[in-house]
Design a protein around this motif. Structure first.
Motif, PDB file in Angstrom:
ATOM      1  N   ASP A  61      33.849  44.580  52.063  1.00  0.00           N
ATOM      2  CA  ASP A  61      32.969  45.468  51.301  1.00  0.00           C
ATOM      3  C   ASP A  61      32.712  44.945  49.878  1.00  0.00           C
ATOM      4  O   ASP A  61      31.620  45.152  49.334  1.00  0.00           O
ATOM      5  CB  ASP A  61      33.542  46.891  51.265  1.00  0.00           C
ATOM      6  CG  ASP A  61      33.446  47.577  52.631  1.00  0.00           C
ATOM      7  OD1 ASP A  61      32.903  46.952  53.572  1.00  0.00           O
ATOM      8  OD2 ASP A  61      33.929  48.723  52.762  1.00  0.00           O
ATOM      9  N   ASP A  62      33.702  44.255  49.312  1.00  0.00           N
ATOM     10  CA  ASP A  62      33.476  43.633  47.985  1.00  0.00           C
ATOM     11  C   ASP A  62      32.344  42.619  48.063  1.00  0.00           C
ATOM     12  O   ASP A  62      31.496  42.539  47.172  1.00  0.00           O
ATOM     13  CB  ASP A  62      34.744  42.909  47.496  1.00  0.00           C
ATOM     14  CG  ASP A  62      35.884  43.871  47.178  1.00  0.00           C
ATOM     15  OD1 ASP A  62      35.603  45.052  46.894  1.00  0.00           O
ATOM     16  OD2 ASP A  62      37.056  43.425  47.221  1.00  0.00           O
ATOM     17  N   ILE A  63      32.363  41.812  49.134  1.00  0.00           N
ATOM     18  CA  ILE A  63      31.310  40.791  49.290  1.00  0.00           C
ATOM     19  C   ILE A  63      29.960  41.466  49.522  1.00  0.00           C
ATOM     20  O   ILE A  63      28.954  41.101  48.897  1.00  0.00           O
ATOM     21  CB  ILE A  63      31.657  39.820  50.444  1.00  0.00           C
ATOM     22  CG1 ILE A  63      32.937  39.046  50.107  1.00  0.00           C
ATOM     23  CG2 ILE A  63      30.494  38.861  50.707  1.00  0.00           C
ATOM     24  CD1 ILE A  63      33.383  38.074  51.187  1.00  0.00           C
ATOM     25  N   PHE A  64      29.969  42.478  50.378  1.00  0.00           N
ATOM     26  CA  PHE A  64      28.723  43.223  50.647  1.00  0.00           C
ATOM     27  C   PHE A  64      28.131  43.752  49.333  1.00  0.00           C
ATOM     28  O   PHE A  64      26.942  43.577  49.053  1.00  0.00           O
ATOM     29  CB  PHE A  64      29.016  44.374  51.616  1.00  0.00           C
ATOM     30  CG  PHE A  64      27.828  45.252  51.896  1.00  0.00           C
ATOM     31  CD1 PHE A  64      26.958  44.944  52.940  1.00  0.00           C
ATOM     32  CD2 PHE A  64      27.563  46.369  51.117  1.00  0.00           C
ATOM     33  CE1 PHE A  64      25.852  45.745  53.194  1.00  0.00           C
ATOM     34  CE2 PHE A  64      26.454  47.166  51.368  1.00  0.00           C
ATOM     35  CZ  PHE A  64      25.595  46.849  52.416  1.00  0.00           C
TER      36      PHE A  64
ATOM     37  N   GLY B  75      32.445  32.604  44.363  1.00  0.00           N
ATOM     38  CA  GLY B  75      32.725  33.106  43.015  1.00  0.00           C
ATOM     39  C   GLY B  75      33.596  34.357  42.998  1.00  0.00           C
ATOM     40  O   GLY B  75      34.222  34.680  41.981  1.00  0.00           O
ATOM     41  N   LEU B  76      33.653  35.048  44.127  1.00  0.00           N
ATOM     42  CA  LEU B  76      34.451  36.269  44.211  1.00  0.00           C
ATOM     43  C   LEU B  76      35.918  35.993  44.515  1.00  0.00           C
ATOM     44  O   LEU B  76      36.763  36.869  44.345  1.00  0.00           O
ATOM     45  CB  LEU B  76      33.908  37.168  45.340  1.00  0.00           C
ATOM     46  CG  LEU B  76      32.791  38.142  45.022  1.00  0.00           C
ATOM     47  CD1 LEU B  76      32.407  38.857  46.307  1.00  0.00           C
ATOM     48  CD2 LEU B  76      33.215  39.143  43.977  1.00  0.00           C
ATOM     49  N   LYS B  77      36.197  34.794  45.019  1.00  0.00           N
ATOM     50  CA  LYS B  77      37.545  34.518  45.547  1.00  0.00           C
ATOM     51  C   LYS B  77      38.605  34.673  44.467  1.00  0.00           C
ATOM     52  O   LYS B  77      38.429  34.191  43.353  1.00  0.00           O
ATOM     53  CB  LYS B  77      37.588  33.109  46.137  1.00  0.00           C
ATOM     54  CG  LYS B  77      38.923  32.785  46.786  1.00  0.00           C
ATOM     55  CD  LYS B  77      38.796  31.600  47.739  1.00  0.00           C
ATOM     56  CE  LYS B  77      40.138  31.130  48.230  1.00  0.00           C
ATOM     57  NZ  LYS B  77      41.040  32.170  48.760  1.00  0.00           N
ATOM     58  N   HIS B  78      39.671  35.331  44.830  1.00  0.00           N
ATOM     59  CA  HIS B  78      40.802  35.471  43.904  1.00  0.00           C
ATOM     60  C   HIS B  78      41.861  34.431  44.188  1.00  0.00           C
ATOM     61  O   HIS B  78      42.117  34.122  45.334  1.00  0.00           O
ATOM     62  CB  HIS B  78      41.428  36.870  44.072  1.00  0.00           C
ATOM     63  CG  HIS B  78      40.803  37.886  43.146  1.00  0.00           C
ATOM     64  ND1 HIS B  78      41.363  39.095  42.896  1.00  0.00           N
ATOM     65  CD2 HIS B  78      39.650  37.840  42.440  1.00  0.00           C
ATOM     66  CE1 HIS B  78      40.591  39.787  42.066  1.00  0.00           C
ATOM     67  NE2 HIS B  78      39.547  39.055  41.771  1.00  0.00           N
TER      68      HIS B  78
END
Ligand code: PLP
Length: 372
Positions: A300-303, A369-372
């Motif tokens: 959902d974060d990616i969405f 870019g979202l990867k933690h």
């Protein structure tokens, strides 16, 4: 660069050159034959038969109507084993035929029905298995056929995602007793709305031919309670035009698929769709499955992140069909831990012939870019 107001949807319908479509439909003004198995319907049926490398094709107004009438034509009783990881249509067709769906789990590696879990679900009431070649992954058709033979069950494939696919050179519409294809506007090949059944059984084709026309076999005989599900001449004309460009469109889709794979395959926590060897794919969908423990962010974060940039993905297939309001209190959910997990983690990214590779790059960069 892309104008950021432009919305990128998960898919975009292919259109033939407009003049070509106009040329194709212009004869309808002379013939005044608008529907009921006209010249274009006959021509499209024959061209699709060649393209799919199958023996019999019956065209329909919609893929779902094809599936419903196919189940009726096969005169099934009792229970049908199917996958909850699909589009609503698959289970709706079972239930609307007065049959009971029995939900089987899927496999972690290709999301198709787990053939090793089918036998445990067979009861004296089981009459058929209805698996889905989900995202264009062809099911383990050999194993399924063996189970069906052993227990004397019919096998009907929901092949809505697999137009034109082959397994080891065999057209996908040849597996099982029959297969349903969808030609909805969002599918790889479309007739605006539309669908087809393929089968080796000529008698089944003949039955479907009159079932889609109210069960009227000839002027004096109505042996079955049919429906109206005939493909009209305008739909068939769209199909005739689209079929000419299909190979070209699929090769564009392949470029997009390859770009996604090369950009995302090394990212931990993101699982990509990999076609099994021997499959000739049509690159209909590009699902990713996000492991939040490893990737550090959820599906959902990616969405949400992509949505902020006007890139609209789809959570196919979430919720599971067995969790729909219309089914959850009516049929047992089944023991489907893999389907439960995949459904909560899957996201299908945009893929269509006209999608530019720059946008694919942008999507991949946003995800990375979202990867933690
Ligand atoms: C699209 C689709 C259908 C239904 O087809 P329509 O042509 O839209 O009626 C059925 N099953 C699956 C898996 C689909 O994706």
């Amino acid at each position: 660069m892309r104008n950021k107001d432009e919305i990128i949807n998960v898919t975009r319908s292919d259109m033939p050159p407009m003049e070509e479509f106009i040329r194709e439909i212009s004869s309808i003004w002379d013939s005044r034959w608008l529907t009921n198995m006209g010249e274009k319907h006959i021509r499209l049926e024959s061209e699709i038969k060649d393209y799919l490398k199958v023996e019999n094709v019956t065209l329909f107004s919609h893929g779902h109507a094809a599936l419903e009438l196919l189940l009726q034509a096969m005169d099934l009783k009792g229970e049908v084993i199917t996958t909850p990881f699909s589009f609503a249509s698959t289970t709706h067709a079972i239930v609307r035929n007065g049959l009971k769906p029995v939900f089987c789990d899927i496999k972690e590696d290709d999301y198709t029905i787990d053939e090793t879990k089918i036998e445990a679900l067979i009861t004296p009431h089981t009459s058929a298995i209805l698996p889905v070649h989900v995202y264009g992954q062809i099911c383990n058709v050999e194993a399924i056929e063996e189970i069906a033979k052993k227990h004397n069950l019919k096998v009907i494939y929901d092949a809505a995602h697999t137009f034109g696919e082959e397994k080891d050179g065999v057209g996908v519409g040849n597996f099982g007793d029959a297969s349903m294809f969808s030609f909805h506007a969002t599918k790889v090949f479309h007739t605006i709305e539309g669908g087809a059944v393929t089968s080796k059984d000529r008698e089944l084709k003949d039955k479907l031919y009159y079932l889609k026309n109210f069960g009227i076999q000839d002027m004096d005989s109505v042996p079955d309670v049919g429906a109206n599900a005939k493909m009209n001449e305008f739909q068939a004309a769209m199909g005739l035009c689209n079929l000419r460009y299909l190979d070209e469109k699929i090769s564009h889709r392949k470029q997009i698929y390859d770009k996604y794979v090369s950009s995302l395959e090394s990212i931990d926590g993101i699982k990509l769709l990999k076609y099994r060897s021997g499959i000739k794919p049509n690159y209909a969908y590009f699902p990713i499955v996000v492991d939040p423990e490893v990737f550090g962010r959820t599906r959902d974060d990616i969405f949400d992140r992509l949505k902020k940039e006007n890139i609209i993905c789809r959570k196919y297939f979430y919720p599971l069909i067995s969790d729909y309001e219309c089914y959850r209190d009516r049929f047992p959910h089944g023991d489907t831990p893999v389907a439960d997990r995949v459904s909560s983690r899957v996201l299908t990214l945009p893929i269509f012939a006209e999608l530019s590779l720059d946008v694919v790059d942008e999507i991949c960069e946003l995800i990375i870019g979202l990867k933690h």
